[in-house]
Design an enzyme around this catalytic site. Structure first.
Site, PDB file in Angstrom:
ATOM      1  N   GLU A 165       0.851  -1.179   0.000  1.00  0.00           N
ATOM      2  CA  GLU A 165       0.000   0.000   0.000  1.00  0.00           C
ATOM      3  C   GLU A 165       0.890   1.234   0.000  1.00  0.00           C
ATOM      4  O   GLU A 165       2.011   1.183   0.521  1.00  0.00           O
ATOM      5  CB  GLU A 165      -0.882   0.028   1.263  1.00  0.00           C
ATOM      6  CG  GLU A 165      -1.884  -1.085   1.333  1.00  0.00           C
ATOM      7  CD  GLU A 165      -2.762  -0.984   2.589  1.00  0.00           C
ATOM      8  OE1 GLU A 165      -2.891   0.109   3.168  1.00  0.00           O
ATOM      9  OE2 GLU A 165      -3.309  -2.027   2.974  1.00  0.00           O
ATOM     10  N   LYS A 183       2.320   4.475   1.519  1.00  0.00           N
ATOM     11  CA  LYS A 183       2.420   4.945   2.904  1.00  0.00           C
ATOM     12  C   LYS A 183       2.248   6.465   2.884  1.00  0.00           C
ATOM     13  O   LYS A 183       3.129   7.192   2.446  1.00  0.00           O
ATOM     14  CB  LYS A 183       3.765   4.555   3.519  1.00  0.00           C
ATOM     15  CG  LYS A 183       3.881   4.944   4.984  1.00  0.00           C
ATOM     16  CD  LYS A 183       5.171   4.416   5.582  1.00  0.00           C
ATOM     17  CE  LYS A 183       5.207   4.580   7.102  1.00  0.00           C
ATOM     18  NZ  LYS A 183       4.960   5.918   7.588  1.00  0.00           N
ATOM     19  N   ARG A 214      -2.548   9.354  11.653  1.00  0.00           N
ATOM     20  CA  ARG A 214      -3.355   8.145  11.758  1.00  0.00           C
ATOM     21  C   ARG A 214      -4.650   8.439  12.518  1.00  0.00           C
ATOM     22  O   ARG A 214      -4.623   9.158  13.518  1.00  0.00           O
ATOM     23  CB  ARG A 214      -2.580   7.070  12.512  1.00  0.00           C
ATOM     24  CG  ARG A 214      -3.266   5.721  12.493  1.00  0.00           C
ATOM     25  CD  ARG A 214      -2.325   4.671  12.993  1.00  0.00           C
ATOM     26  NE  ARG A 214      -2.833   3.326  12.883  1.00  0.00           N
ATOM     27  CZ  ARG A 214      -2.060   2.236  12.855  1.00  0.00           C
ATOM     28  NH1 ARG A 214      -0.760   2.348  12.903  1.00  0.00           N
ATOM     29  NH2 ARG A 214      -2.590   1.044  12.773  1.00  0.00           N
ATOM     30  N   ARG A 264      -3.285   7.996  17.027  1.00  0.00           N
ATOM     31  CA  ARG A 264      -2.585   6.742  17.322  1.00  0.00           C
ATOM     32  C   ARG A 264      -2.203   6.663  18.793  1.00  0.00           C
ATOM     33  O   ARG A 264      -1.947   5.594  19.304  1.00  0.00           O
ATOM     34  CB  ARG A 264      -1.390   6.534  16.406  1.00  0.00           C
ATOM     35  CG  ARG A 264      -0.275   7.504  16.595  1.00  0.00           C
ATOM     36  CD  ARG A 264       0.812   7.266  15.578  1.00  0.00           C
ATOM     37  NE  ARG A 264       1.804   6.334  16.062  1.00  0.00           N
ATOM     38  CZ  ARG A 264       2.704   5.750  15.292  1.00  0.00           C
ATOM     39  NH1 ARG A 264       2.698   5.984  13.987  1.00  0.00           N
ATOM     40  NH2 ARG A 264       3.591   4.943  15.782  1.00  0.00           N
ATOM     41  N   GLU A 297      -5.377   7.041   7.264  1.00  0.00           N
ATOM     42  CA  GLU A 297      -4.435   8.144   7.418  1.00  0.00           C
ATOM     43  C   GLU A 297      -5.124   9.407   6.905  1.00  0.00           C
ATOM     44  O   GLU A 297      -5.614   9.431   5.766  1.00  0.00           O
ATOM     45  CB  GLU A 297      -3.174   7.815   6.586  1.00  0.00           C
ATOM     46  CG  GLU A 297      -1.998   8.690   6.859  1.00  0.00           C
ATOM     47  CD  GLU A 297      -1.199   8.302   8.122  1.00  0.00           C
ATOM     48  OE1 GLU A 297      -1.635   7.423   8.899  1.00  0.00           O
ATOM     49  OE2 GLU A 297      -0.143   8.912   8.326  1.00  0.00           O
ATOM     50  N   PHE A 354      -7.230   2.167   5.618  1.00  0.00           N
ATOM     51  CA  PHE A 354      -6.443   0.966   5.313  1.00  0.00           C
ATOM     52  C   PHE A 354      -6.864  -0.260   6.110  1.00  0.00           C
ATOM     53  O   PHE A 354      -6.356  -1.342   5.879  1.00  0.00           O
ATOM     54  CB  PHE A 354      -4.936   1.213   5.458  1.00  0.00           C
ATOM     55  CG  PHE A 354      -4.484   1.803   6.767  1.00  0.00           C
ATOM     56  CD1 PHE A 354      -4.390   1.022   7.903  1.00  0.00           C
ATOM     57  CD2 PHE A 354      -4.126   3.147   6.852  1.00  0.00           C
ATOM     58  CE1 PHE A 354      -3.960   1.561   9.099  1.00  0.00           C
ATOM     59  CE2 PHE A 354      -3.697   3.695   8.043  1.00  0.00           C
ATOM     60  CZ  PHE A 354      -3.615   2.899   9.176  1.00  0.00           C
ATOM     61  N   ARG A 406       3.923  -4.615  17.329  1.00  0.00           N
ATOM     62  CA  ARG A 406       4.725  -4.305  16.153  1.00  0.00           C
ATOM     63  C   ARG A 406       5.295  -5.624  15.658  1.00  0.00           C
ATOM     64  O   ARG A 406       5.870  -6.368  16.431  1.00  0.00           O
ATOM     65  CB  ARG A 406       5.867  -3.362  16.551  1.00  0.00           C
ATOM     66  CG  ARG A 406       6.683  -2.859  15.394  1.00  0.00           C
ATOM     67  CD  ARG A 406       7.861  -2.060  15.892  1.00  0.00           C
ATOM     68  NE  ARG A 406       7.507  -0.846  16.595  1.00  0.00           N
ATOM     69  CZ  ARG A 406       7.122   0.288  16.004  1.00  0.00           C
ATOM     70  NH1 ARG A 406       7.035   0.358  14.697  1.00  0.00           N
ATOM     71  NH2 ARG A 406       6.827   1.344  16.721  1.00  0.00           N
TER      72      ARG A 406
HETATM   73  P1  AMP Z   1       5.786   5.202  11.342  1.00  0.00           P
HETATM   74  O1  AMP Z   1       5.011   6.380  11.914  1.00  0.00           O
HETATM   75  O2  AMP Z   1       6.951   5.590  10.511  1.00  0.00           O
HETATM   76  O3  AMP Z   1       6.085   4.147  12.390  1.00  0.00           O
HETATM   77  O4  AMP Z   1       4.817   4.449  10.293  1.00  0.00           O
HETATM   78  C1  AMP Z   1       3.606   3.865  10.648  1.00  0.00           C
HETATM   79  C2  AMP Z   1       2.459   4.805  10.327  1.00  0.00           C
HETATM   80  O5  AMP Z   1       2.276   4.969   8.936  1.00  0.00           O
HETATM   81  C3  AMP Z   1       1.111   4.284  10.754  1.00  0.00           C
HETATM   82  O6  AMP Z   1       0.910   4.470  12.128  1.00  0.00           O
HETATM   83  C4  AMP Z   1       0.147   5.107   9.931  1.00  0.00           C
HETATM   84  O7  AMP Z   1      -0.120   6.325  10.597  1.00  0.00           O
HETATM   85  C5  AMP Z   1       0.960   5.466   8.702  1.00  0.00           C
HETATM   86  N1  AMP Z   1       0.443   4.903   7.435  1.00  0.00           N
HETATM   87  C6  AMP Z   1       0.420   5.567   6.259  1.00  0.00           C
HETATM   88  N2  AMP Z   1      -0.070   4.801   5.274  1.00  0.00           N
HETATM   89  C7  AMP Z   1      -0.386   3.597   5.825  1.00  0.00           C
HETATM   90  C8  AMP Z   1      -0.917   2.384   5.303  1.00  0.00           C
HETATM   91  N3  AMP Z   1      -1.223   2.243   4.005  1.00  0.00           N
HETATM   92  N4  AMP Z   1      -1.088   1.349   6.165  1.00  0.00           N
HETATM   93  C9  AMP Z   1      -0.770   1.470   7.477  1.00  0.00           C
HETATM   94  N5  AMP Z   1      -0.258   2.606   8.020  1.00  0.00           N
HETATM   95  C10 AMP Z   1      -0.061   3.660   7.206  1.00  0.00           C
END
Ligand code: AMP
Length: 584
Positions: A249, A251, A256, A271, A301, A341, A418
């Site tokens: 998908e 990102k 979130r 989140r 998101e 998502f 995680r």
């Molecule tokens: P990080 O903040 O770098 O740990 O990345 C995880 C975050 O990416 C998630 O908590 C979501 O807020 C965001 N996110 C963006 N696109 C997606 C997606 N397609 N699926 C899941 N999370 C996503």
């Protein structure tokens, strides 16, 4: 149940920094409580009357608390304030000034748990013109009936600074020890992860045992701990880990949102489970309109959209929606679209146990899609070439990278964990040696020279999910502009504490300690062994932890993340190890 017994237990907890000892103290105490009392005691141990996601906080202003201490103790307000300025904690001030003998007086009676909860509820719900005076009166009355230790904790609870050191994980350990066994611990944690309500989990376990715990399901209105992704440093490694085939998908670089939708209402949680419903009212209303069923919980998101071009805007734009002031204009001027998502619940069915593809199918059938409600772009990739192509498309569409999602039968929604069912891979990994880190501020060093009189550098920590500790990884003094340096006291001083918090582990001694609350994004050159830092201490080398070399603040305050959502010690360690692999 006398409140003095509870306060004595809190004092015992506070006097130890050993998580094992805390667990034993709590487990012994919990075993003697009625299930409904246990629920209240658990909330109070976290400084609350309700689960974390409850929208109202006690938080009385310190000045008001000091006024009540003065009135209950008979000391002058100036004297009480002078002491507080020295000690920085309304709790210890109350403890020193409230006399133990008061309890014996004719007009006071020992406080029970019931009294404390009832009076704190009065404080929490006082509204209107005279509400401040009412709060002070109610608190004065409670302090009048308190002994010193009770006064310490009552003042800390109403000030919103409880900190007895018992993290949610310690409470869960104690519950397992008291009412079940070690093997049941993961199931008890699952019940917490899908309800975010420690009190409910405690009461259910005490009342119905593990049968009750196994019956706990996701519920509209109770936020669910979000599922998180692991990271890998290259596309080939992502594909290999996924067994050659997976979903990918885009990102999106937004915020979130977990939306709990019914026919006529919606709640949106961040989140870190803050209630952001008012900040995304427009999105929420559209979700209600577009839902084909009656009730659902979805995740997506929220991304800011340029109203003229329809293009996605950078993350900073959606953060305008977090404002309290000027929120109306932010809603009007910066439209937001939710890219959904996942779906966790629909019309009475807990969907978290279904595999990814099935959830995605249900999600796509459950809503009408339009300019404000859509799905993340998704594709199935079968090899590295397709995966690289998908990644390029994501970057071309101004996304941060991709999220790979497992298609296996076991690809359930793992609340609060995680793992490699989801793997993130970002553009940054291409460009720099390491990704950025989200770290909690736990201390500050006074500045010198141009920064004299200000905080010159901050002590930053990663979160150890296994122990509940914040372990330092760097001293951060680069990347601050003047405006940020000036804003630091107002950002941090509310979390100031006198001594090192029991859940902070470091070899350094800053001038000021903070409770881990504020999260900053930090970039670094690489990870290196360090005797002063305690993240992953002893893992790679016996007497060293892992530190970040040349850390630099990126300018991004992560107020969408709680301290517990900082980069984890496990991630730091994996990234340290990855430096030696071919991928980076
Ligand atoms: P990080 O903040 O770098 O740990 O990345 C995880 C975050 O990416 C998630 O908590 C979501 O807020 C965001 N996110 C963006 N696109 C997606 C997606 N397609 N699926 C899941 N999370 C996503």
């Amino acid at each position: 149940m006398l409140f003095s017994d509870i306060a004595d237990t809190f004092a015992k907890l506070e006097s130890t920094s050993s998580r094992l000892e805390m667990t034993t103290i709590l487990a012994d105490f919990f075993g003697h409580l009625k299930p409904s009392d246990l629920r209240e005691v658990i909330y109070l141990s976290q400084g609350k009357l309700h689960p974390d996601f409850y929208p109202v906080e006690l938080g009385m202003a310190d000045k008001m608390v000091l006024r009540a201490i003065a009135s209950a103790s008979g000391y002058k307000e100036d004297k009480v304030e002078e002491m507080w300025l020295k000690e920085g904690d309304t709790g210890t001030v109350a403890e020193s000034l409230i006399s133990g003998k008061k309890q014996m007086s004719l007009f006071s009676q020992p406080l029970t748990l019931k009294d404390v909860v009832a009076q704190l509820t009065r404080i929490e719900t006082a509204q209107g013109k005279n509400s401040q005076a009412t709060k002070v009166d109610v608190l004065t009355g409670m302090l009048h009936d308190s002994g010193p230790t009770e006064a310490r904790y009552i003042c800390r609870i109403v000030s919103g600074r409880m900190r007895v050191g018992a993290s949610a994980m310690t409470i869960l350990d104690a519950l397992a020890q008291s009412f079940a066994d070690k093997e049941s611990r993961p199931d008890i944690e699952r019940a917490f992860n899908v309800t975010c309500d420690l009190g409910l989990v405690g009461e259910t376990l005490a009342e119905k045992g593990m049968t009750g715990i196994d019956e706990i399901r996701v519920k509209v209105g109770n936020p669910i701990k979000v599922m998180l992704a692991e990271r890998l440093p290259s596309i080939p490694e992502v594909i290999e880990k996924m067994g050659g085939r997976c979903a990918m998908e885009f990102k999106y670089d937004g915020m979130r949102a977990q939306a709990h939708i019914t026919k006529d209402s919606v709640k949106i949680y961040s989140r870190r489970l803050e209630n952001l419903t008012d900040n995304f009212l427009d999105v929420g209303e559209r979700l209600i309109q577009n839902l084909k069923g009656s009730e659902a919980i979805v995740e997506g998101e929220c991304v800011a959209i340029d109203p003229d071009t329809g293009n996605m805007l950078p993350f900073q734009m959606v953060t305008h929606r977090r404002r309290k002031h000027g929120l109306d204009s932010a809603i009007r001027d910066i439209p937001v679209k939710i890219f959904m998502f996942d779906i966790l619940y629909l019309d009475g069915r807990d969907l978290t146990h279904l595999p990814y593809e099935r959830r995605r199918e249900i999600l796509s059938q459950s809503f009408d899609m339009d300019d404000m409600v859509g799905l993340t772009t998704m594709g199935i990739v079968e090899d590295e070439v397709q995966a690289e192509e998908f990644f390029d498309r994501a970057i071309g569409a101004k996304c941060e990278g991709i999220m790979a999602k497992s298609l296996s039968d076991t690809s359930v929604y793992r609340a609060g964990s995680r793992g490699f069912l989801w793997i993130k891979y970002k553009k940054d990994y291409h460009e720099t040696l390491t990704d950025t880190f989200d770290l909690a501020v736990v201390g500050a060093f006074y500045g010198m020279g141009k920064r004299a009189g200000k905080y010159g550098a901050l002590l930053m920590a990663a979160y150890d999910q296994d122990t509940g500790d914040f372990c330092t990884v760097c001293k951060l003094g680069t990347g601050f502009d003047d405006a940020f340096l000036d804003a630091l006291p107002s950002l941090l001083d509310g979390t100031k504490v006198n001594t090192v918090p029991s859940n902070v582990k470091t070899g350094l001694e800053p001038d000021v300690w903070f409770e881990p609350k504020v999260v900053l994004e930090v970039a670094g050159a690489d990870l290196t062994l360090s005797p002063n830092h305690k993240a992953a201490y002893g893992w790679a080398k016996e007497d060293a932890g892992i530190g970040i070399r040349f850390p630099r603040y990126t300018g991004r305050l992560r107020d969408d993340k709680s301290a517990e959502q900082s980069t984890s010690v496990n991630e730091i360690y994996d990234m340290y190890e990855m430096q030696f692999s071919d991928g980076l």
